[in-house]
Design a protein around this motif. Sequence first.
Motif, PDB file in Angstrom:
ATOM      1  N   ASP A 130       0.837  -1.195   0.000  1.00  0.00           N
ATOM      2  CA  ASP A 130       0.000   0.000   0.000  1.00  0.00           C
ATOM      3  C   ASP A 130       0.876   1.251   0.000  1.00  0.00           C
ATOM      4  OD1 ASP A 130       0.992   0.410   2.513  1.00  0.00           O
ATOM      5  OD2 ASP A 130      -0.911   0.170   3.564  1.00  0.00           O
ATOM      6  N   GLN A 131       0.212   2.406   0.185  1.00  0.00           N
ATOM      7  CA  GLN A 131       0.936   3.682   0.116  1.00  0.00           C
ATOM      8  C   GLN A 131       1.934   3.862   1.260  1.00  0.00           C
ATOM      9  OE1 GLN A 131      -2.291   3.124   0.811  1.00  0.00           O
ATOM     10  NE2 GLN A 131      -3.298   4.893   1.742  1.00  0.00           N
ATOM     11  N   HIS A 132       1.830   3.022   2.304  1.00  0.00           N
ATOM     12  CA  HIS A 132       2.784   3.116   3.412  1.00  0.00           C
ATOM     13  C   HIS A 132       3.817   1.992   3.363  1.00  0.00           C
ATOM     14  CE1 HIS A 132      -0.102   6.004   4.819  1.00  0.00           C
ATOM     15  NE2 HIS A 132      -1.041   5.087   4.951  1.00  0.00           N
ATOM     16  N   ASP A 133       3.894   1.339   2.236  1.00  0.00           N
ATOM     17  CA  ASP A 133       4.854   0.244   2.047  1.00  0.00           C
ATOM     18  C   ASP A 133       4.563  -0.990   2.903  1.00  0.00           C
ATOM     19  OD1 ASP A 133       6.315   1.092  -0.027  1.00  0.00           O
ATOM     20  OD2 ASP A 133       8.190   1.352   1.060  1.00  0.00           O
ATOM     21  N   ASN A 134       3.315  -1.161   3.299  1.00  0.00           N
ATOM     22  CA  ASN A 134       2.934  -2.407   3.966  1.00  0.00           C
ATOM     23  C   ASN A 134       2.499  -3.424   2.934  1.00  0.00           C
ATOM     24  OD1 ASN A 134       3.077  -1.294   6.671  1.00  0.00           O
ATOM     25  ND2 ASN A 134       1.198  -0.166   6.142  1.00  0.00           N
ATOM     26  N   VAL A 135       2.890  -4.666   3.141  1.00  0.00           N
ATOM     27  CA  VAL A 135       2.351  -5.733   2.301  1.00  0.00           C
ATOM     28  C   VAL A 135       0.875  -5.884   2.644  1.00  0.00           C
ATOM     29  CG1 VAL A 135       2.346  -8.206   1.865  1.00  0.00           C
ATOM     30  CG2 VAL A 135       4.518  -7.014   2.167  1.00  0.00           C
ATOM     31  N   ILE A 136       0.009  -5.801   1.644  1.00  0.00           N
ATOM     32  CA  ILE A 136      -1.417  -5.938   1.943  1.00  0.00           C
ATOM     33  C   ILE A 136      -2.018  -7.234   1.420  1.00  0.00           C
ATOM     34  CG2 ILE A 136      -1.946  -3.511   2.275  1.00  0.00           C
ATOM     35  CD1 ILE A 136      -2.751  -3.387  -0.676  1.00  0.00           C
ATOM     36  N   ASP A 137      -1.522  -7.702   0.310  1.00  0.00           N
ATOM     37  CA  ASP A 137      -2.018  -8.987  -0.186  1.00  0.00           C
ATOM     38  C   ASP A 137      -1.054  -9.541  -1.223  1.00  0.00           C
ATOM     39  OD1 ASP A 137      -2.440  -7.646  -2.578  1.00  0.00           O
ATOM     40  OD2 ASP A 137      -4.530  -8.191  -2.775  1.00  0.00           O
ATOM     41  N   CYS A 138      -1.294 -10.775  -1.603  1.00  0.00           N
ATOM     42  CA  CYS A 138      -0.537 -11.331  -2.720  1.00  0.00           C
ATOM     43  C   CYS A 138      -1.526 -12.042  -3.617  1.00  0.00           C
ATOM     44  CB  CYS A 138       0.549 -12.282  -2.230  1.00  0.00           C
ATOM     45  SG  CYS A 138      -0.049 -13.807  -1.535  1.00  0.00           S
ATOM     46  N   ASP A 139      -1.150 -12.273  -4.852  1.00  0.00           N
ATOM     47  CA  ASP A 139      -2.050 -13.035  -5.703  1.00  0.00           C
ATOM     48  C   ASP A 139      -1.310 -13.935  -6.659  1.00  0.00           C
ATOM     49  OD1 ASP A 139      -2.374 -10.017  -7.203  1.00  0.00           O
ATOM     50  OD2 ASP A 139      -2.015 -11.744  -8.487  1.00  0.00           O
ATOM     51  N   LEU A 140      -1.970 -15.019  -6.980  1.00  0.00           N
ATOM     52  CA  LEU A 140      -1.452 -15.978  -7.949  1.00  0.00           C
ATOM     53  C   LEU A 140      -2.388 -15.959  -9.140  1.00  0.00           C
ATOM     54  CD1 LEU A 140      -0.756 -19.063  -5.629  1.00  0.00           C
ATOM     55  CD2 LEU A 140       0.769 -17.191  -6.255  1.00  0.00           C
ATOM     56  N   GLU A 141      -1.846 -15.720 -10.307  1.00  0.00           N
ATOM     57  CA  GLU A 141      -2.676 -15.663 -11.503  1.00  0.00           C
ATOM     58  C   GLU A 141      -2.242 -16.750 -12.475  1.00  0.00           C
ATOM     59  OE1 GLU A 141      -2.252 -11.736 -13.125  1.00  0.00           O
ATOM     60  OE2 GLU A 141      -2.578 -10.752 -11.189  1.00  0.00           O
TER      61      GLU A 141
END
Lengths: 234, 234
Positions: A206-217
């Motif tokens: 996010d805008q604060h450099d926190n990991v928020i999610d990951c995704d596999l496509e």
Amino acid sequence: MQYLKIMEAINEQIDAGLLAAGNKLPAERKLAESFNTTRVTLRESLALLEAEGKLYREDRRGWFVSPIPLSYDPTYTTNFPQMAKEQGRLARTELIDAKLMPASRRAASLLKVPPLSEVYRVDRLRFLDERPVVVVTNFILPKYFPDLLEKSFTSSLTTLYREEYGVIYSKTRYRVSTTSLLGDTAQHLRATAGSPAMLVERLNYDQHDNVIDCDLEYWRHDAICIESMAQLSK
Amino acid sequence: MQYLKIMEAINEQIDAGLLAAGNKLPAERKLAESFNTTRVTLRESLALLEAEGKLYREDRRGWFVSPIPLSYDPTYTTNFPQMAKEQGRLARTELIDAKLMPASRRAASLLKVPPLSEVYRVDRLRFLDERPVVVVTNFILPKYFPDLLEKSFTSSLTTLYREEYGVIYSKTRYRVSTTSLLGDTAQHLRATAGSPAMLVERLNYDQHDNVIDCDLEYWRHDAICIESMAQLSK
DNA sequence: GAGTGGTCTAGACCACTTT
DNA sequence: AAGTGGTCTAGACCACTCG
């Protein structure tokens, strides 16, 4: 090398426009007969064209000519429908499943949380011009998105993040590799088990450099090409 | 679905470390016998594992367990040997050919020059731990690099550009798609015609935003994964 | 119900690699 | 010289799709 000649022959028909994007090829037995060979050899040619992204298969339905691939820029956040629209394509997303569950090993390691931590898992299937082309699985940290499951998933996740939680995608780490489609993923994409595929894994900040999610496509590999511009870092 | 079971069995042997990276598998006939099936079915399993990047083939030499892929960041200019070194791998480049010639259609369109304009074409083969993994073809605009062919190609092209011409790579437009290996490219990589591959096309700009060259990279698809970090643009 | 693709069998020959 | 992978043949059965 018969199968190379057959491949070239079919290729020419495609380039000449005799077989247009989306068209179904004649039955394998008929093709084999017209090329004066057996099904096994013919299928070798078809598999080659599939590997090259010229043809694709729908499980038990036959072989089809691949449409032009979607150009996919991982540094570009616009949501999927809009990305498609900008390229004159029609996109649609179907929700497969959304639930709270213990993180899989892969997800836990990407998100850097302890194994079996609870995360949201959202599975979606995306269509391009009514063809299913990618299965997307998001693993989402509940910390930043309380009560996510009560929200509506009709709009894009990025929109949901922004409008409901004030969280803005600002950085992404992505990884592209080739693999093959198996099990449910293959079924959702109407693909035969073992069809070649492209795997895009993303870790989003996010805008604060926190990991928020990951995704596999898991993409049908003929449906996209990854395309981007980069300033060189050194 | 026998071939899926066989695939899983071999997969387990790899994961369990019974088959280590670089190891050669037993002969197809022996494997087929030990799985109590025919070569055709066995080869279907092997092809699947190849598509997944777990195994690779050397033409007429047999099947091998794939090493860990090289992580390849297209936004990172360090030359190939150094990129490999940073990941604890040994890299080596062989010059296949370097000449002045009319641009191919694809090259002309990428470089935005009239078809058949004269460009330098440099073909190189790159090894990772003594395994040939990528054929790189550069098309170079002579305008910026007079008398290029008289220079030595022992160091990297980026170094040559910088040290001999003061040209610095500063921006790159890249495109990643999947394809298959054919003809000379396959032969250089010791691959069977039709092996799955990853194609990386790059268009490179200098510090003044001039297009200076483009390149086509045909990778053994199990040998790399594209990996990068991106600031999102919108 | 006919036809189709998915899967499998049991061979064969050749050119090439390896011993 | 033996063995291997690359290629090909000529079938077969089944489960599924489609008309």
